[in-house]
Design a protein around this motif. Sequence first.
Motif, PDB file in Angstrom:
ATOM      1  N   LYS A   9       0.841  -1.193   0.000  1.00  0.00           N
ATOM      2  CA  LYS A   9       0.000   0.000   0.000  1.00  0.00           C
ATOM      3  C   LYS A   9       0.872   1.237   0.000  1.00  0.00           C
ATOM      4  O   LYS A   9       1.739   1.403   0.851  1.00  0.00           O
ATOM      5  N   ASP A  42      -7.174  -2.996   3.808  1.00  0.00           N
ATOM      6  CA  ASP A  42      -6.542  -2.866   2.498  1.00  0.00           C
ATOM      7  C   ASP A  42      -5.864  -4.182   2.129  1.00  0.00           C
ATOM      8  O   ASP A  42      -5.137  -4.771   2.945  1.00  0.00           O
ATOM      9  N   LEU A  43      -6.083  -4.634   0.903  1.00  0.00           N
ATOM     10  CA  LEU A  43      -5.451  -5.843   0.394  1.00  0.00           C
ATOM     11  C   LEU A  43      -4.292  -5.448  -0.516  1.00  0.00           C
ATOM     12  O   LEU A  43      -4.471  -4.656  -1.445  1.00  0.00           O
ATOM     13  N   ASN A  44      -3.104  -6.003  -0.241  1.00  0.00           N
ATOM     14  CA  ASN A  44      -1.882  -5.545  -0.905  1.00  0.00           C
ATOM     15  C   ASN A  44      -1.330  -6.513  -1.941  1.00  0.00           C
ATOM     16  O   ASN A  44      -0.546  -6.125  -2.801  1.00  0.00           O
ATOM     17  N   GLY A  57      -3.262  -8.709   3.204  1.00  0.00           N
ATOM     18  CA  GLY A  57      -3.318  -7.269   3.382  1.00  0.00           C
ATOM     19  C   GLY A  57      -2.972  -6.804   4.772  1.00  0.00           C
ATOM     20  O   GLY A  57      -2.300  -7.508   5.547  1.00  0.00           O
ATOM     21  N   ASN A  58      -3.446  -5.636   5.103  1.00  0.00           N
ATOM     22  CA  ASN A  58      -3.109  -4.995   6.375  1.00  0.00           C
ATOM     23  C   ASN A  58      -3.709  -5.746   7.561  1.00  0.00           C
ATOM     24  O   ASN A  58      -4.728  -6.435   7.441  1.00  0.00           O
ATOM     25  N   HIS A  81       1.027  -5.980   9.017  1.00  0.00           N
ATOM     26  CA  HIS A  81       0.658  -5.746   7.627  1.00  0.00           C
ATOM     27  C   HIS A  81       1.385  -6.752   6.738  1.00  0.00           C
ATOM     28  O   HIS A  81       2.608  -6.912   6.834  1.00  0.00           O
TER      29      HIS A  81
END
Length: 624
Positions: A9, A42-44, A57-58, A81
């Motif tokens: 992210k 949030d998906l990274n 994600g996070n 994360h």
Amino acid sequence: MTTLTRVFKGGLLAAALACSCQVWAGTPPGGWVSRTSPTTQDLNGIVFGNGTFVAVGNNGAVLTSSDGISWAQRASGTSRHLAAVAFGASSLNFTAVGSYGTIIFSDNKGASWAANNVDPSYNLLGVASKVGVGERWVVVGNPNKLLTATHPAVPWGQASWPSGSSPNALAVAGQNASGTSRFVVTGRAGQVATSTDGNTWQVLSCGFSDAISPVSVAADMGNIFLAAGFDSRNYFLNLISITDTSCSTKATTTRDPLSGMAYGNGYVVGVINKRIGYYDTAGSSGNWTAVNTPNNASLNAVAYGNGTFVAVGAGGAIVQSSPASPSSYVGCFKDDEARALPVQLMSQGATVASCIAAAKAAGYAYAGLQYGGTCFAGNTPGYQQLAVADEKQFCNMPCTAANGDTCGGSWYSSIHKTGLSAPAVAEPKYEGCYSDAANRALPVVLSQSGATKKSCVAAARARGLLYAGLQYGGQCFAGNTLGYQKAKPEEEGRSCGMRCSADSNQYCGGIWFNTVYSTGLTLGSQPPAGAYQGCFEDKENRALPVVLMPSGATAASCYNAAKNAGYLYAGLQWQGQCYAGNTLGYAKVPQQDEHKPGKCDTRCTANQSDWCGGGWHNSIYKTR
């Protein structure tokens, strides 16, 4: 299958692996829709393997899905994360990495996870695996960290960059397809480094000075990596093509600084903020077609699997393309031990896309999937095509690495066109009816029963042999000499009068008589002086992983087949098996011991003047 997709992210870019040659392209990715997500984190990163999408994600978020539509949230055991996730094609493990030295892995399709953390001062950014001589894993991160392991559950060791260099890595990708099995690391200030083992690295200069951000790899790519970097001076996206020892840069027409890329079905798909674009690898280079994301989703990463692209991003966003149309499909074909498609490119874990791309990269017109994930290639589609109504009975095994794909069955191949044309070969010519003896005139046994003119000639051609002979109603033999004695025309009906058991309209020799056809081939040139490298040990995890000929090879035919397919080494084993790859072998036998019992002690069946390795030993030639 995708080996790595990594985007952190807030990171500048992502990247993808792709083939610089033209790759078969089906329906362009489109029909993007939002999927219900069980998280707002949030998906990274996202990856596909073993029939499963895994997104991370996070705050330790981990999601899994078999189809990209329905998603389950999994307990990861960490609140850190997570920046990247990769799949190991050999161990079938997923591994995710992230902040504070976090490394977690799963051996059950992401359902549960175990930790194997490292120093919490490490901020880990990328992870990848590759299969060569055993499975290898590499993790990169800050400050300037490079970690390696043979399995995600064992202790991670620290490796070093070449003296005087420091790629300041952003991510790493590993390639498991045919061709060179290697890692590629990208970093800031245009840095790129490659390695075949994760320990020894070569730093490349690509003519690009801005950040080349993470690479994500699908195992269907052949030998070229494609990374992405955004030129901060003219604001154009640049594509960086990476080979074993060099790389080059090409500016595109888009000004989008992509945040994630993945390859599939002949297209490179990129995501940026609230846009999704695709690049047609078979079309005009440098041009992207882009659309707005559903619900204005801000996306970070994308992966390809099961014939569909899935992208993830901020707030747990998940969007998916409509499934691709597999327009390459030819049909379901019967196979036998002589193999209609003789070149084995992957022993397991193949998907439709990965097998097609690997076969095309090796120069073959057809790709065949069998028994859930074995990938074969060749220039003749098969022995006997089944009626469409019978396909589900015989080509009914889902691909283990992509449950939405069909991977043939037991001795049945799901065959696809690669888009290449088979090389022109003269029609087989009937040479006559020839006598045979216990010391066979055509010494290579290709089939003990059920052969036909088509299948026998095709099997002989695949091994580079000049003649194919049918005997006793369906036995198939091949070699480079015609036979002992040719029957007179008035005697042929008596000597070679047996009908083929698989096709009563054809004649298949007789008792100790061969119905002989010339294959239309000519003998290839012998390996040049200096090509022979020696006798090398082999193991079940093959040093030369690609099976070019299961039998009947000679030094000339194996050398030329490996050279034409782009491999660095050709290896002959056990009287005529032919293997190819890009690494020499495990251990070299001393020259004075090469032909001792248990070493490279067998002659080639098709040419007794050639040595053809031995039991678990290869006679190896270098092709360039």
